[in-house]
Design a protein around this motif. Structure first.
Motif, PDB file in Angstrom:
ATOM      1  N   ALA A 180       0.679  -1.185   0.024  1.00 39.44           N
ATOM      2  CA  ALA A 180       0.011   0.014  -0.039  1.00 39.44           C
ATOM      3  C   ALA A 180       0.898   1.391  -0.021  1.00 39.44           C
ATOM      4  O   ALA A 180       0.285   2.399  -0.557  1.00 39.44           O
ATOM      5  CB  ALA A 180      -0.881  -0.118   1.118  1.00 39.44           C
ATOM      6  N   THR A 181       2.152   1.109   0.412  1.00 34.18           N
ATOM      7  CA  THR A 181       2.912   2.312   0.632  1.00 34.18           C
ATOM      8  C   THR A 181       4.101   2.355  -0.329  1.00 34.18           C
ATOM      9  O   THR A 181       4.706   3.561  -0.319  1.00 34.18           O
ATOM     10  CB  THR A 181       3.476   2.409   1.910  1.00 34.18           C
ATOM     11  OG1 THR A 181       4.242   1.322   2.198  1.00 34.18           O
ATOM     12  CG2 THR A 181       2.276   2.845   3.134  1.00 34.18           C
ATOM     13  N   HIS A 182       4.222   1.616  -0.950  1.00 29.25           N
ATOM     14  CA  HIS A 182       5.305   1.713  -2.096  1.00 29.25           C
ATOM     15  C   HIS A 182       4.683   1.053  -3.476  1.00 29.25           C
ATOM     16  O   HIS A 182       3.562   0.368  -3.619  1.00 29.25           O
ATOM     17  CB  HIS A 182       6.448   0.491  -1.798  1.00 29.25           C
ATOM     18  CG  HIS A 182       7.144   0.887  -0.605  1.00 29.25           C
ATOM     19  ND1 HIS A 182       6.609   0.584   0.624  1.00 29.25           N
ATOM     20  CD2 HIS A 182       8.283   1.310  -0.208  1.00 29.25           C
ATOM     21  CE1 HIS A 182       7.478   0.990   1.587  1.00 29.25           C
ATOM     22  NE2 HIS A 182       8.447   1.647   1.131  1.00 29.25           N
ATOM     23  N   ASP A 183       5.387   1.866  -4.461  1.00 26.12           N
ATOM     24  CA  ASP A 183       4.909   1.187  -5.972  1.00 26.12           C
ATOM     25  C   ASP A 183       5.732   0.153  -6.378  1.00 26.12           C
ATOM     26  O   ASP A 183       6.479  -0.505  -5.695  1.00 26.12           O
ATOM     27  CB  ASP A 183       5.033   2.643  -6.864  1.00 26.12           C
ATOM     28  CG  ASP A 183       6.354   2.895  -7.006  1.00 26.12           C
ATOM     29  OD1 ASP A 183       7.344   2.273  -6.646  1.00 26.12           O
ATOM     30  OD2 ASP A 183       6.802   4.087  -7.363  1.00 26.12           O
ATOM     31  N   GLU A 184       5.456  -0.180  -7.725  1.00 33.54           N
ATOM     32  CA  GLU A 184       6.125  -1.344  -8.271  1.00 33.54           C
ATOM     33  C   GLU A 184       7.476  -1.458  -8.112  1.00 33.54           C
ATOM     34  O   GLU A 184       8.278  -2.407  -8.194  1.00 33.54           O
ATOM     35  CB  GLU A 184       5.741  -1.545  -9.588  1.00 33.54           C
ATOM     36  CG  GLU A 184       4.051  -1.716  -9.799  1.00 33.54           C
ATOM     37  CD  GLU A 184       3.354  -0.426  -9.736  1.00 33.54           C
ATOM     38  OE1 GLU A 184       4.040   0.617 -10.033  1.00 33.54           O
ATOM     39  OE2 GLU A 184       2.409  -0.759  -9.371  1.00 33.54           O
ATOM     40  N   GLY A 197       9.298   0.018  -5.707  1.00 34.07           N
ATOM     41  CA  GLY A 197       9.873  -0.009  -4.414  1.00 34.07           C
ATOM     42  C   GLY A 197       9.827   1.195  -3.795  1.00 34.07           C
ATOM     43  O   GLY A 197      10.400   1.614  -2.675  1.00 34.07           O
ATOM     44  N   GLU A 198       9.376   2.423  -4.662  1.00 35.38           N
ATOM     45  CA  GLU A 198       9.426   3.775  -4.126  1.00 35.38           C
ATOM     46  C   GLU A 198       8.453   4.042  -3.256  1.00 35.38           C
ATOM     47  O   GLU A 198       7.274   3.708  -3.443  1.00 35.38           O
ATOM     48  CB  GLU A 198       9.521   4.854  -5.418  1.00 35.38           C
ATOM     49  CG  GLU A 198      10.914   4.521  -5.770  1.00 35.38           C
ATOM     50  CD  GLU A 198      10.895   5.487  -7.217  1.00 35.38           C
ATOM     51  OE1 GLU A 198      10.116   6.482  -7.376  1.00 35.38           O
ATOM     52  OE2 GLU A 198      11.956   5.393  -7.932  1.00 35.38           O
ATOM     53  N   LEU A 199       8.313   5.056  -2.178  1.00 33.06           N
ATOM     54  CA  LEU A 199       7.293   5.404  -1.457  1.00 33.06           C
ATOM     55  C   LEU A 199       6.121   6.182  -2.229  1.00 33.06           C
ATOM     56  O   LEU A 199       6.495   7.053  -3.027  1.00 33.06           O
ATOM     57  CB  LEU A 199       7.802   6.234  -0.268  1.00 33.06           C
ATOM     58  CG  LEU A 199       8.494   5.548   0.873  1.00 33.06           C
ATOM     59  CD1 LEU A 199       9.142   6.809   1.857  1.00 33.06           C
ATOM     60  CD2 LEU A 199       7.557   4.649   1.457  1.00 33.06           C
ATOM     61  N   ARG A 200       5.108   5.780  -1.682  1.00 34.93           N
ATOM     62  CA  ARG A 200       3.815   6.472  -2.578  1.00 34.93           C
ATOM     63  C   ARG A 200       3.528   7.551  -1.652  1.00 34.93           C
ATOM     64  O   ARG A 200       2.692   7.578  -0.482  1.00 34.93           O
ATOM     65  CB  ARG A 200       2.594   5.479  -2.613  1.00 34.93           C
ATOM     66  CG  ARG A 200       2.827   4.416  -3.606  1.00 34.93           C
ATOM     67  CD  ARG A 200       1.774   3.563  -3.630  1.00 34.93           C
ATOM     68  NE  ARG A 200       1.821   2.363  -5.004  1.00 34.93           N
ATOM     69  CZ  ARG A 200       1.151   1.508  -5.114  1.00 34.93           C
ATOM     70  NH1 ARG A 200      -0.117   1.403  -4.496  1.00 34.93           N
ATOM     71  NH2 ARG A 200       1.208   0.612  -6.060  1.00 34.93           N
ATOM     72  N   THR A 201       4.159   8.642  -1.777  1.00 38.43           N
ATOM     73  CA  THR A 201       4.113   9.929  -1.048  1.00 38.43           C
ATOM     74  C   THR A 201       2.633  10.281  -0.901  1.00 38.43           C
ATOM     75  O   THR A 201       2.040  10.851   0.273  1.00 38.43           O
ATOM     76  CB  THR A 201       4.992  11.027  -1.340  1.00 38.43           C
ATOM     77  OG1 THR A 201       4.789  11.267  -2.820  1.00 38.43           O
ATOM     78  CG2 THR A 201       6.353  10.609  -1.077  1.00 38.43           C
ATOM     79  N   GLU A 202       1.858  10.373  -2.109  1.00 36.01           N
ATOM     80  CA  GLU A 202       0.531  10.724  -1.740  1.00 36.01           C
ATOM     81  C   GLU A 202      -0.316   9.985  -1.015  1.00 36.01           C
ATOM     82  O   GLU A 202      -1.228  10.579  -0.249  1.00 36.01           O
ATOM     83  CB  GLU A 202       0.055  10.732  -3.336  1.00 36.01           C
ATOM     84  CG  GLU A 202      -0.441   9.307  -4.010  1.00 36.01           C
ATOM     85  CD  GLU A 202       0.529   8.725  -4.482  1.00 36.01           C
ATOM     86  OE1 GLU A 202       0.571   7.508  -4.848  1.00 36.01           O
ATOM     87  OE2 GLU A 202       1.989   9.107  -4.549  1.00 36.01           O
ATOM     88  N   ARG A 203      -0.215   8.673  -1.030  1.00 36.95           N
ATOM     89  CA  ARG A 203      -0.888   7.816  -0.031  1.00 36.95           C
ATOM     90  C   ARG A 203      -0.337   7.983   1.632  1.00 36.95           C
ATOM     91  O   ARG A 203      -1.338   7.930   2.334  1.00 36.95           O
ATOM     92  CB  ARG A 203      -0.755   6.201  -0.202  1.00 36.95           C
ATOM     93  CG  ARG A 203      -1.408   6.078  -1.344  1.00 36.95           C
ATOM     94  CD  ARG A 203      -1.361   4.403  -1.734  1.00 36.95           C
ATOM     95  NE  ARG A 203      -2.101   4.057  -2.769  1.00 36.95           N
ATOM     96  CZ  ARG A 203      -2.320   2.792  -3.283  1.00 36.95           C
ATOM     97  NH1 ARG A 203      -1.819   1.877  -2.459  1.00 36.95           N
ATOM     98  NH2 ARG A 203      -3.013   2.603  -4.284  1.00 36.95           N
ATOM     99  N   LEU A 204       0.831   8.317   1.531  1.00 33.28           N
ATOM    100  CA  LEU A 204       1.334   8.518   3.015  1.00 33.28           C
ATOM    101  C   LEU A 204       0.820  10.007   3.304  1.00 33.28           C
ATOM    102  O   LEU A 204       0.643  10.144   4.633  1.00 33.28           O
ATOM    103  CB  LEU A 204       2.927   8.624   3.009  1.00 33.28           C
ATOM    104  CG  LEU A 204       3.625   7.205   2.855  1.00 33.28           C
ATOM    105  CD1 LEU A 204       4.954   7.399   2.612  1.00 33.28           C
ATOM    106  CD2 LEU A 204       2.934   6.237   3.616  1.00 33.28           C
ATOM    107  N   ALA A 205       0.832  11.106   2.409  1.00 28.35           N
ATOM    108  CA  ALA A 205       0.053  12.180   3.002  1.00 28.35           C
ATOM    109  C   ALA A 205      -1.121  12.145   3.381  1.00 28.35           C
ATOM    110  O   ALA A 205      -1.686  12.880   4.495  1.00 28.35           O
ATOM    111  CB  ALA A 205       0.281  13.320   1.801  1.00 28.35           C
TER     112      ALA A 205
END
Length: 98
Positions: A64-68, A70-78
């Motif tokens: 849920a927090t990383h894309d394919e 392996g980078e953080l999905r900052t929009e979801r974390l925000a």
């Protein structure tokens, strides 16, 4: 042309081999069943069930927090951070009204 045994000694030898083969099959089946029961017992141990659920939850959080890549999905974390802050503010506001 193959001969069909019809003498008592030939039949006894066939019966003996058949009995041995049957006993071997039963032993092998019993061993497979015992291994299966051991595996199932191990799977349903509470420690293993908890470990499996924790691993699944960690993987779900990571997905849920990383894309394919392996980078953080900052929009979801925000969004998650905003929800947490909102809940804290709500609790503070409700606490002051008491």
């Amino acid at each position: 042309m193959s001969e069909i045994p019809n003498r008592p000694s030939d039949q006894a030898a066939l019966d003996s081999r058949s009995l041995t083969a049957l006993e071997n099959d039963i032993t092998a089946t019993r061993d497979r069943l015992a291994r299966s029961i051991d595996e199932l017992t191990e799977r349903v141990r509470p420690d293993n069930l908890v470990a499996s659920q924790v691993a699944r939850a960690k993987q779900g959080f990571y997905d849920a927090t990383h894309d394919e890549r392996g980078e953080l999905r900052t929009e979801r974390l925000a969004v998650a951070g905003a929800v947490v802050v909102g809940l804290i503010v709500l609790k503070v506001v409700i606490g002051r009204r008491r």
